[in-house]
Motif scaffolding. Sequence first.
Motif, PDB file in Angstrom:
ATOM      1  N   HIS A 281       0.971  -1.207  -0.162  1.00  0.00           N
ATOM      2  CA  HIS A 281       0.103   0.154  -0.017  1.00  0.00           C
ATOM      3  C   HIS A 281       0.812   1.380  -0.052  1.00  0.00           C
ATOM      4  O   HIS A 281       0.184   2.401  -0.205  1.00  0.00           O
ATOM      5  N   VAL A 282       2.085   1.147   0.349  1.00  0.00           N
ATOM      6  CA  VAL A 282       3.059   2.411   0.490  1.00  0.00           C
ATOM      7  C   VAL A 282       4.074   2.255  -0.731  1.00  0.00           C
ATOM      8  O   VAL A 282       4.280   3.327  -1.466  1.00  0.00           O
ATOM      9  N   THR A 283       4.982   1.245  -0.531  1.00  0.00           N
ATOM     10  CA  THR A 283       6.061   1.258  -1.423  1.00  0.00           C
ATOM     11  C   THR A 283       5.689   0.821  -3.012  1.00  0.00           C
ATOM     12  O   THR A 283       6.231   1.793  -3.711  1.00  0.00           O
ATOM     13  N   PHE A 284       4.865  -0.037  -3.100  1.00  0.00           N
ATOM     14  CA  PHE A 284       4.672  -0.526  -4.582  1.00  0.00           C
ATOM     15  C   PHE A 284       3.868   0.747  -5.159  1.00  0.00           C
ATOM     16  O   PHE A 284       4.241   1.009  -6.650  1.00  0.00           O
ATOM     17  N   PRO A 285       2.917   1.420  -4.704  1.00  0.00           N
ATOM     18  CA  PRO A 285       2.507   2.519  -5.609  1.00  0.00           C
ATOM     19  C   PRO A 285       3.295   3.446  -5.971  1.00  0.00           C
ATOM     20  O   PRO A 285       3.116   4.280  -7.247  1.00  0.00           O
ATOM     21  N   VAL A 286       4.341   3.770  -5.240  1.00  0.00           N
ATOM     22  CA  VAL A 286       5.528   4.756  -5.733  1.00  0.00           C
ATOM     23  C   VAL A 286       6.345   4.205  -6.805  1.00  0.00           C
ATOM     24  O   VAL A 286       6.597   4.876  -7.646  1.00  0.00           O
ATOM     25  N   ILE A 287       6.546   2.962  -6.794  1.00  0.00           N
ATOM     26  CA  ILE A 287       7.672   2.372  -7.699  1.00  0.00           C
ATOM     27  C   ILE A 287       6.680   1.729  -8.829  1.00  0.00           C
ATOM     28  O   ILE A 287       7.496   1.266  -9.705  1.00  0.00           O
ATOM     29  N   LYS A 288       5.635   1.942  -8.876  1.00  0.00           N
ATOM     30  CA  LYS A 288       4.697   1.168  -9.983  1.00  0.00           C
ATOM     31  C   LYS A 288       4.918   1.642 -11.530  1.00  0.00           C
ATOM     32  O   LYS A 288       4.907   1.042 -12.361  1.00  0.00           O
ATOM     33  N   PRO A 289       5.400   2.994 -11.485  1.00  0.00           N
ATOM     34  CA  PRO A 289       5.485   3.385 -13.099  1.00  0.00           C
ATOM     35  C   PRO A 289       6.859   2.705 -13.480  1.00  0.00           C
ATOM     36  O   PRO A 289       7.092   2.047 -14.469  1.00  0.00           O
ATOM     37  N   VAL A 290       7.707   2.589 -12.563  1.00  0.00           N
ATOM     38  CA  VAL A 290       9.059   2.030 -13.100  1.00  0.00           C
ATOM     39  C   VAL A 290       8.845   0.306 -13.015  1.00  0.00           C
ATOM     40  O   VAL A 290       9.426  -0.317 -14.074  1.00  0.00           O
ATOM     41  N   PHE A 291       7.959  -0.150 -12.428  1.00  0.00           N
ATOM     42  CA  PHE A 291       7.713  -1.575 -12.423  1.00  0.00           C
ATOM     43  C   PHE A 291       6.953  -1.756 -13.975  1.00  0.00           C
ATOM     44  O   PHE A 291       7.284  -2.802 -14.785  1.00  0.00           O
ATOM     45  N   VAL A 292       6.216  -1.141 -14.217  1.00  0.00           N
ATOM     46  CA  VAL A 292       5.447  -1.284 -15.495  1.00  0.00           C
ATOM     47  C   VAL A 292       6.250  -1.200 -16.664  1.00  0.00           C
ATOM     48  O   VAL A 292       6.218  -1.666 -17.586  1.00  0.00           O
ATOM     49  N   MET A 293       7.215  -0.101 -16.724  1.00  0.00           N
ATOM     50  CA  MET A 293       8.425  -0.029 -17.738  1.00  0.00           C
ATOM     51  C   MET A 293       9.144  -1.373 -17.747  1.00  0.00           C
ATOM     52  O   MET A 293       9.529  -1.651 -18.946  1.00  0.00           O
ATOM     53  N   ILE A 294       9.799  -1.728 -16.576  1.00  0.00           N
ATOM     54  CA  ILE A 294      10.460  -2.888 -16.691  1.00  0.00           C
ATOM     55  C   ILE A 294       9.805  -4.145 -17.138  1.00  0.00           C
ATOM     56  O   ILE A 294      10.113  -4.922 -18.156  1.00  0.00           O
ATOM     57  N   THR A 295       8.360  -4.413 -16.762  1.00  0.00           N
ATOM     58  CA  THR A 295       7.535  -5.264 -17.406  1.00  0.00           C
ATOM     59  C   THR A 295       7.360  -5.274 -18.896  1.00  0.00           C
ATOM     60  O   THR A 295       7.604  -6.358 -19.609  1.00  0.00           O
ATOM     61  N   THR A 296       7.242  -4.260 -19.342  1.00  0.00           N
ATOM     62  CA  THR A 296       7.069  -3.989 -20.804  1.00  0.00           C
ATOM     63  C   THR A 296       8.444  -4.298 -21.625  1.00  0.00           C
ATOM     64  O   THR A 296       8.301  -4.844 -22.557  1.00  0.00           O
ATOM     65  N   LEU A 297       9.580  -3.578 -21.234  1.00  0.00           N
ATOM     66  CA  LEU A 297      10.730  -3.932 -21.710  1.00  0.00           C
ATOM     67  C   LEU A 297      11.161  -5.233 -21.789  1.00  0.00           C
ATOM     68  O   LEU A 297      11.692  -5.863 -22.506  1.00  0.00           O
ATOM     69  N   MET A 298      10.949  -5.880 -20.562  1.00  0.00           N
ATOM     70  CA  MET A 298      11.229  -7.535 -20.606  1.00  0.00           C
ATOM     71  C   MET A 298      10.453  -8.216 -21.505  1.00  0.00           C
ATOM     72  O   MET A 298      11.039  -9.184 -22.197  1.00  0.00           O
ATOM     73  N   SER A 299       9.285  -7.802 -21.471  1.00  0.00           N
ATOM     74  CA  SER A 299       8.187  -8.735 -22.360  1.00  0.00           C
ATOM     75  C   SER A 299       8.669  -8.640 -23.827  1.00  0.00           C
ATOM     76  O   SER A 299       8.673  -9.448 -24.701  1.00  0.00           O
ATOM     77  N   ILE A 300       8.957  -7.201 -24.529  1.00  0.00           N
ATOM     78  CA  ILE A 300       9.600  -6.998 -25.725  1.00  0.00           C
ATOM     79  C   ILE A 300      10.734  -7.789 -25.797  1.00  0.00           C
ATOM     80  O   ILE A 300      11.002  -8.392 -26.878  1.00  0.00           O
ATOM     81  N   TRP A 301      11.751  -7.797 -24.911  1.00  0.00           N
ATOM     82  CA  TRP A 301      13.178  -8.458 -25.149  1.00  0.00           C
ATOM     83  C   TRP A 301      12.751 -10.105 -25.274  1.00  0.00           C
ATOM     84  O   TRP A 301      13.488 -10.650 -26.312  1.00  0.00           O
ATOM     85  N   THR A 302      12.088 -10.619 -24.404  1.00  0.00           N
ATOM     86  CA  THR A 302      11.816 -11.903 -24.383  1.00  0.00           C
ATOM     87  C   THR A 302      10.927 -12.652 -25.348  1.00  0.00           C
ATOM     88  O   THR A 302      11.385 -13.513 -25.801  1.00  0.00           O
TER      89      THR A 302
END
Length: 370
Positions: A281-302
Amino acid sequence: MSAERAPQPVGPDASEVTGLDAVPGAVRDGTPATAAGTAAVPGGSPAAAPVRKGGARGAARHHDLAVARSGRRRSRLPFLPYLLIGPTALALVLVLGYPLLDMLTLAFQDMTREQLFSGTSPPWVGLDQFRTILGDGFFWTVVARTVAFTVVCVVLTLLCGMFTALLMHRVSPWVRAVMSGVLVAVWAMPVMVAASVFRWLFDADYGVVNWALSALPGLDLARHNWFTDPWQGFAVIAAVVVWGSLPFAAITLRAALAQVPPELEESAVLDGCRPRQVFRHVTFPVIKPVFVMITTLMSIWTFGVFNQIWLMRGGQPEREYYLLGVYSFIESFAVNRYSTGAAIALVTVVLLLAGSVVYLRQMLRTGEIE
Protein backbone atom coordinates in the motif's frame (compact mmCIF):
# COMPACT_ATOMS: atom_id res chain seq x y z
CA MET A 1 -8.47 54.27 38.38
CA SER A 2 -8.27 53.25 34.78
CA ALA A 3 -5.37 51.16 33.48
CA GLU A 4 -2.64 53.00 31.68
CA ARG A 5 -2.84 52.47 27.92
CA ALA A 6 0.20 51.25 26.02
CA PRO A 7 1.61 53.72 23.52
CA GLN A 8 0.56 53.15 19.93
CA PRO A 9 3.13 52.86 17.13
CA VAL A 10 3.59 55.90 14.99
CA GLY A 11 3.89 55.62 11.23
CA PRO A 12 2.09 53.89 8.39
CA ASP A 13 -0.13 50.95 9.14
CA ALA A 14 1.70 47.63 9.09
CA SER A 15 -0.90 46.02 6.90
CA GLU A 16 -0.41 48.79 4.36
CA VAL A 17 3.37 48.37 4.42
CA THR A 18 3.67 44.61 4.13
CA GLY A 19 0.29 43.54 2.86
CA LEU A 20 -0.29 41.52 6.10
CA ASP A 21 -2.47 42.14 9.14
CA ALA A 22 -0.94 44.40 11.75
CA VAL A 23 0.38 42.72 14.89
CA PRO A 24 -0.64 44.48 18.13
CA GLY A 25 2.24 45.92 20.09
CA ALA A 26 3.25 45.04 23.65
CA VAL A 27 5.36 46.93 26.16
CA ARG A 28 8.60 45.20 27.13
CA ASP A 29 11.12 46.98 29.38
CA GLY A 30 9.44 50.27 28.63
CA THR A 31 9.91 49.91 24.86
CA PRO A 32 6.87 49.09 22.75
CA ALA A 33 7.20 46.14 20.37
CA THR A 34 5.91 47.44 17.08
CA ALA A 35 4.14 45.75 14.24
CA ALA A 36 5.85 44.45 11.17
CA GLY A 37 7.16 47.26 9.05
CA THR A 38 8.00 49.58 12.03
CA ALA A 39 11.09 49.85 14.18
CA ALA A 40 11.44 51.12 17.74
CA VAL A 41 13.67 54.11 18.34
CA PRO A 42 15.15 55.31 21.59
CA GLY A 43 12.71 57.12 23.82
CA GLY A 44 9.82 54.79 23.09
CA SER A 45 8.78 56.40 19.79
CA PRO A 46 8.67 53.81 17.04
CA ALA A 47 9.34 54.83 13.48
CA ALA A 48 8.40 53.26 10.23
CA ALA A 49 10.98 50.82 8.85
CA PRO A 50 12.10 51.32 5.28
CA VAL A 51 10.05 48.36 3.94
CA ARG A 52 8.95 48.51 0.31
CA LYS A 53 5.19 48.52 -0.18
CA GLY A 54 3.71 45.58 -2.08
CA GLY A 55 6.76 43.30 -1.61
CA ALA A 56 4.85 40.11 -2.44
CA ARG A 57 3.28 41.71 -5.50
CA GLY A 58 6.67 42.94 -6.65
CA ALA A 59 8.20 39.48 -6.32
CA ALA A 60 5.34 37.94 -8.28
CA ARG A 61 5.69 40.62 -10.96
CA HIS A 62 9.43 39.94 -11.17
CA HIS A 63 8.76 36.22 -11.56
CA ASP A 64 6.24 36.84 -14.35
CA LEU A 65 8.75 39.02 -16.18
CA ALA A 66 11.41 36.31 -15.91
CA VAL A 67 9.00 33.70 -17.27
CA ALA A 68 8.02 35.99 -20.13
CA ARG A 69 11.67 36.60 -21.02
CA SER A 70 12.46 32.88 -21.02
CA GLY A 71 9.40 32.27 -23.19
CA ARG A 72 10.63 34.89 -25.68
CA ARG A 73 14.03 33.17 -25.77
CA ARG A 74 12.38 29.84 -26.54
CA SER A 75 10.20 31.41 -29.21
CA ARG A 76 13.29 32.69 -30.99
CA LEU A 77 14.52 29.06 -31.46
CA PRO A 78 11.36 26.97 -31.79
CA PHE A 79 13.07 24.27 -33.86
CA LEU A 80 16.08 23.81 -31.58
CA PRO A 81 14.77 20.63 -29.87
CA TYR A 82 14.04 19.05 -33.25
CA LEU A 83 17.52 19.97 -34.50
CA LEU A 84 19.09 18.33 -31.46
CA ILE A 85 17.11 15.11 -31.81
CA GLY A 86 17.41 15.08 -35.60
CA PRO A 87 20.70 13.08 -35.89
CA THR A 88 19.39 10.35 -33.59
CA ALA A 89 16.09 10.12 -35.48
CA LEU A 90 17.96 9.98 -38.80
CA ALA A 91 20.21 7.18 -37.55
CA LEU A 92 17.18 5.18 -36.39
CA VAL A 93 15.48 5.64 -39.75
CA LEU A 94 18.56 4.46 -41.64
CA VAL A 95 19.37 1.54 -39.35
CA LEU A 96 15.85 0.30 -38.58
CA GLY A 97 13.50 2.02 -41.00
CA TYR A 98 14.95 0.71 -44.26
CA PRO A 99 15.20 -2.97 -43.16
CA LEU A 100 11.65 -2.79 -41.78
CA LEU A 101 10.36 -1.33 -45.04
CA ASP A 102 12.23 -3.97 -47.05
CA MET A 103 10.78 -6.74 -44.85
CA LEU A 104 7.29 -5.27 -45.30
CA THR A 105 7.73 -5.31 -49.07
CA LEU A 106 9.12 -8.85 -49.04
CA ALA A 107 6.14 -10.14 -47.04
CA PHE A 108 3.82 -9.29 -49.94
CA GLN A 109 6.04 -10.98 -52.54
CA ASP A 110 7.20 -14.54 -53.25
CA MET A 111 10.97 -14.46 -53.01
CA THR A 112 12.76 -17.71 -53.92
CA ARG A 113 16.39 -18.66 -54.48
CA GLU A 114 15.90 -18.09 -58.20
CA GLN A 115 15.03 -14.42 -57.75
CA LEU A 116 17.71 -14.05 -55.07
CA PHE A 117 20.59 -15.20 -57.26
CA SER A 118 19.30 -13.91 -60.60
CA GLY A 119 18.48 -10.45 -59.28
CA THR A 120 15.01 -10.41 -60.85
CA SER A 121 12.07 -8.87 -59.07
CA PRO A 122 9.93 -11.41 -57.22
CA PRO A 123 6.23 -11.54 -58.11
CA TRP A 124 3.67 -9.85 -55.93
CA VAL A 125 1.29 -12.25 -54.20
CA GLY A 126 -0.61 -9.89 -51.92
CA LEU A 127 -1.78 -11.49 -48.68
CA ASP A 128 -1.01 -15.08 -49.70
CA GLN A 129 1.93 -15.36 -47.28
CA PHE A 130 -0.23 -14.21 -44.38
CA ARG A 131 -3.02 -16.59 -45.35
CA THR A 132 -0.50 -19.43 -45.39
CA ILE A 133 0.97 -18.79 -41.95
CA LEU A 134 -2.31 -17.82 -40.28
CA GLY A 135 -3.94 -20.98 -41.62
CA ASP A 136 -1.10 -23.18 -40.34
CA GLY A 137 -1.78 -24.79 -36.97
CA PHE A 138 1.93 -25.06 -36.20
CA PHE A 139 2.26 -21.27 -36.44
CA TRP A 140 -0.33 -20.79 -33.68
CA THR A 141 1.43 -23.44 -31.61
CA VAL A 142 4.63 -21.41 -31.90
CA VAL A 143 2.75 -18.22 -30.98
CA ALA A 144 1.25 -19.83 -27.87
CA ARG A 145 4.64 -21.28 -26.92
CA THR A 146 6.27 -17.87 -27.34
CA VAL A 147 3.64 -16.14 -25.19
CA ALA A 148 3.93 -18.78 -22.44
CA PHE A 149 7.73 -18.62 -22.48
CA THR A 150 7.62 -14.81 -22.30
CA VAL A 151 5.21 -14.79 -19.36
CA VAL A 152 7.28 -17.30 -17.38
CA CYS A 153 10.57 -15.49 -18.00
CA VAL A 154 9.15 -12.04 -17.24
CA VAL A 155 7.49 -13.18 -14.01
CA LEU A 156 10.64 -14.94 -12.80
CA THR A 157 12.77 -11.93 -13.72
CA LEU A 158 10.50 -9.50 -11.87
CA LEU A 159 10.30 -11.69 -8.77
CA CYS A 160 14.04 -12.26 -8.59
CA GLY A 161 14.74 -8.63 -9.48
CA MET A 162 12.39 -7.30 -6.80
CA PHE A 163 13.85 -9.65 -4.17
CA THR A 164 17.38 -8.59 -5.10
CA ALA A 165 16.43 -4.89 -5.10
CA LEU A 166 14.82 -5.15 -1.64
CA LEU A 167 17.90 -6.96 -0.36
CA MET A 168 20.19 -4.27 -1.77
CA HIS A 169 17.97 -1.64 -0.17
CA ARG A 170 18.39 -3.19 3.29
CA VAL A 171 22.08 -4.15 3.38
CA SER A 172 25.03 -1.92 4.28
CA PRO A 173 26.59 0.34 1.63
CA TRP A 174 29.69 -1.79 1.03
CA VAL A 175 27.59 -4.95 0.53
CA ARG A 176 25.36 -3.00 -1.85
CA ALA A 177 28.42 -1.90 -3.80
CA VAL A 178 29.65 -5.50 -4.12
CA MET A 179 26.22 -6.68 -5.26
CA SER A 180 26.00 -3.87 -7.81
CA GLY A 181 29.43 -4.79 -9.19
CA VAL A 182 28.43 -8.43 -9.56
CA LEU A 183 25.19 -7.50 -11.30
CA VAL A 184 26.98 -5.18 -13.71
CA ALA A 185 29.48 -7.95 -14.50
CA VAL A 186 26.61 -10.34 -15.26
CA TRP A 187 24.93 -7.70 -17.41
CA ALA A 188 28.16 -7.16 -19.37
CA MET A 189 28.63 -10.89 -20.04
CA PRO A 190 27.95 -11.69 -23.73
CA VAL A 191 25.08 -14.02 -24.51
CA MET A 192 27.43 -16.49 -26.19
CA VAL A 193 29.54 -16.78 -23.04
CA ALA A 194 26.50 -17.18 -20.79
CA ALA A 195 25.04 -19.87 -23.09
CA SER A 196 28.36 -21.74 -23.11
CA VAL A 197 28.52 -21.66 -19.31
CA PHE A 198 24.99 -22.99 -18.95
CA ARG A 199 25.59 -25.70 -21.55
CA TRP A 200 28.54 -26.87 -19.47
CA LEU A 201 26.55 -26.71 -16.23
CA PHE A 202 23.75 -28.88 -17.67
CA ASP A 203 25.94 -31.16 -19.79
CA ALA A 204 24.85 -34.80 -19.76
CA ASP A 205 28.36 -36.18 -19.22
CA TYR A 206 30.29 -33.51 -17.31
CA GLY A 207 27.55 -31.22 -16.01
CA VAL A 208 27.91 -29.81 -12.53
CA VAL A 209 24.14 -29.73 -12.05
CA ASN A 210 23.78 -33.46 -12.70
CA TRP A 211 26.64 -34.19 -10.31
CA ALA A 212 25.22 -31.96 -7.55
CA LEU A 213 21.68 -33.32 -7.86
CA SER A 214 22.91 -36.92 -7.95
CA ALA A 215 24.51 -36.35 -4.56
CA LEU A 216 21.03 -35.92 -3.06
CA PRO A 217 19.43 -39.10 -1.68
CA GLY A 218 16.99 -40.74 -4.06
CA LEU A 219 18.18 -38.93 -7.20
CA ASP A 220 20.30 -40.40 -9.97
CA LEU A 221 20.82 -37.93 -12.82
CA ALA A 222 24.06 -39.35 -14.20
CA ARG A 223 24.17 -38.80 -17.98
CA HIS A 224 20.77 -37.14 -17.86
CA ASN A 225 20.05 -35.07 -20.97
CA TRP A 226 17.98 -32.04 -20.03
CA PHE A 227 17.03 -31.26 -23.63
CA THR A 228 15.38 -34.58 -24.43
CA ASP A 229 12.20 -33.29 -22.78
CA PRO A 230 11.20 -29.84 -24.18
CA TRP A 231 9.80 -28.81 -20.78
CA GLN A 232 13.17 -29.38 -19.11
CA GLY A 233 15.01 -27.85 -22.04
CA PHE A 234 12.92 -24.69 -21.92
CA ALA A 235 13.52 -24.53 -18.17
CA VAL A 236 17.28 -24.39 -18.84
CA ILE A 237 16.81 -21.79 -21.59
CA ALA A 238 14.57 -19.74 -19.30
CA ALA A 239 17.33 -19.81 -16.68
CA VAL A 240 19.73 -18.32 -19.25
CA VAL A 241 17.24 -15.59 -20.18
CA VAL A 242 16.46 -14.71 -16.55
CA TRP A 243 20.17 -14.72 -15.71
CA GLY A 244 20.85 -12.12 -18.39
CA SER A 245 17.81 -9.96 -17.59
CA LEU A 246 18.07 -9.96 -13.79
CA PRO A 247 20.76 -7.22 -13.46
CA PHE A 248 18.73 -4.61 -15.35
CA ALA A 249 15.59 -5.34 -13.35
CA ALA A 250 17.35 -5.40 -9.98
CA ILE A 251 19.38 -2.21 -10.46
CA THR A 252 16.43 -0.28 -11.88
CA LEU A 253 14.08 -1.37 -9.08
CA ARG A 254 16.75 -0.55 -6.51
CA ALA A 255 16.93 2.99 -7.92
CA ALA A 256 13.14 3.24 -7.72
CA LEU A 257 13.10 2.06 -4.10
CA ALA A 258 15.62 4.77 -3.23
CA GLN A 259 13.03 7.37 -4.29
CA VAL A 260 10.39 6.17 -1.83
CA PRO A 261 10.13 8.69 1.06
CA PRO A 262 11.11 6.85 4.27
CA GLU A 263 8.60 8.94 6.22
CA LEU A 264 5.72 7.18 4.46
CA GLU A 265 6.98 3.73 5.40
CA GLU A 266 7.71 4.80 8.97
CA SER A 267 4.21 6.25 9.35
CA ALA A 268 2.67 3.03 8.05
CA VAL A 269 4.72 0.97 10.52
CA LEU A 270 3.66 3.24 13.39
CA ASP A 271 0.04 2.79 12.33
CA GLY A 272 0.44 -0.97 12.79
CA CYS A 273 0.96 -2.11 9.18
CA ARG A 274 2.88 -5.29 8.58
CA PRO A 275 5.84 -5.40 6.14
CA ARG A 276 3.68 -6.90 3.40
CA GLN A 277 1.05 -4.24 3.88
CA VAL A 278 3.67 -1.49 3.84
CA PHE A 279 5.08 -2.80 0.56
CA ARG A 280 1.65 -3.26 -1.01
CA HIS A 281 0.00 0.00 0.00
CA VAL A 282 2.96 2.39 0.37
CA THR A 283 6.08 1.22 -1.46
CA PHE A 284 4.64 -0.40 -4.56
CA PRO A 285 2.36 2.52 -5.60
CA VAL A 286 5.45 4.77 -5.67
CA ILE A 287 7.56 2.42 -7.80
CA LYS A 288 4.66 1.25 -9.98
CA PRO A 289 5.61 3.35 -13.08
CA VAL A 290 9.13 1.89 -13.03
CA PHE A 291 7.71 -1.59 -12.50
CA VAL A 292 5.44 -1.20 -15.53
CA MET A 293 8.35 0.06 -17.63
CA ILE A 294 10.52 -2.95 -16.70
CA THR A 295 7.66 -5.36 -17.37
CA THR A 296 7.08 -3.92 -20.83
CA LEU A 297 10.76 -3.88 -21.80
CA MET A 298 11.29 -7.42 -20.53
CA SER A 299 8.27 -8.61 -22.45
CA ILE A 300 9.56 -7.08 -25.68
CA TRP A 301 13.07 -8.49 -25.24
CA THR A 302 11.88 -11.97 -24.27
CA PHE A 303 9.20 -12.19 -26.95
CA GLY A 304 11.84 -11.92 -29.66
CA VAL A 305 14.45 -14.15 -28.01
CA PHE A 306 16.66 -15.98 -30.49
CA ASN A 307 20.30 -16.17 -29.42
CA GLN A 308 19.76 -18.22 -26.26
CA ILE A 309 17.78 -20.94 -28.05
CA TRP A 310 20.07 -21.03 -31.05
CA LEU A 311 23.23 -21.29 -28.95
CA MET A 312 21.86 -23.75 -26.39
CA ARG A 313 20.79 -26.12 -29.18
CA GLY A 314 24.05 -25.84 -31.08
CA GLY A 315 22.60 -24.00 -34.07
CA GLN A 316 20.12 -26.82 -34.83
CA PRO A 317 17.01 -26.31 -32.67
CA GLU A 318 14.29 -28.93 -32.95
CA ARG A 319 10.74 -27.97 -33.88
CA GLU A 320 9.75 -28.35 -30.24
CA TYR A 321 12.05 -25.42 -29.43
CA TYR A 322 10.72 -23.05 -32.07
CA LEU A 323 9.71 -19.59 -30.92
CA LEU A 324 8.66 -16.83 -33.30
CA GLY A 325 12.18 -15.49 -33.73
CA VAL A 326 13.66 -18.94 -34.39
CA TYR A 327 10.74 -19.91 -36.63
CA SER A 328 11.15 -16.81 -38.78
CA PHE A 329 14.90 -17.39 -39.14
CA ILE A 330 14.47 -21.07 -40.04
CA GLU A 331 11.82 -20.29 -42.66
CA SER A 332 13.95 -17.57 -44.21
CA PHE A 333 17.46 -19.03 -44.28
CA ALA A 334 17.13 -22.77 -43.68
CA VAL A 335 14.07 -23.58 -45.82
CA ASN A 336 14.73 -20.62 -48.18
CA ARG A 337 11.16 -19.37 -47.98
CA TYR A 338 12.17 -15.77 -47.54
CA SER A 339 8.73 -14.20 -47.94
CA THR A 340 7.18 -16.58 -45.42
CA GLY A 341 9.90 -15.73 -42.91
CA ALA A 342 9.33 -12.03 -43.56
CA ALA A 343 5.59 -12.45 -42.94
CA ILE A 344 6.27 -14.23 -39.63
CA ALA A 345 8.69 -11.50 -38.61
CA LEU A 346 6.12 -8.82 -39.52
CA VAL A 347 3.47 -10.50 -37.37
CA THR A 348 6.00 -10.57 -34.53
CA VAL A 349 6.65 -6.84 -34.95
CA VAL A 350 2.90 -6.13 -34.85
CA LEU A 351 2.54 -8.09 -31.61
CA LEU A 352 5.47 -6.23 -30.09
CA LEU A 353 4.00 -2.89 -31.16
CA ALA A 354 0.78 -3.84 -29.40
CA GLY A 355 2.79 -4.35 -26.22
CA SER A 356 4.45 -0.98 -26.71
CA VAL A 357 1.06 0.71 -27.03
CA VAL A 358 0.02 -0.79 -23.70
CA TYR A 359 3.20 0.59 -22.14
CA LEU A 360 2.68 4.08 -23.55
CA ARG A 361 -0.93 4.17 -22.38
CA GLN A 362 0.15 3.18 -18.89
CA MET A 363 2.81 5.91 -18.86
CA LEU A 364 0.24 8.48 -20.01
CA ARG A 365 -2.17 7.32 -17.33
CA THR A 366 0.41 7.64 -14.55
CA GLY A 367 1.55 11.06 -15.81
CA GLU A 368 5.08 10.05 -16.78
CA ILE A 369 4.60 11.43 -20.31
CA GLU A 370 2.98 14.78 -20.98
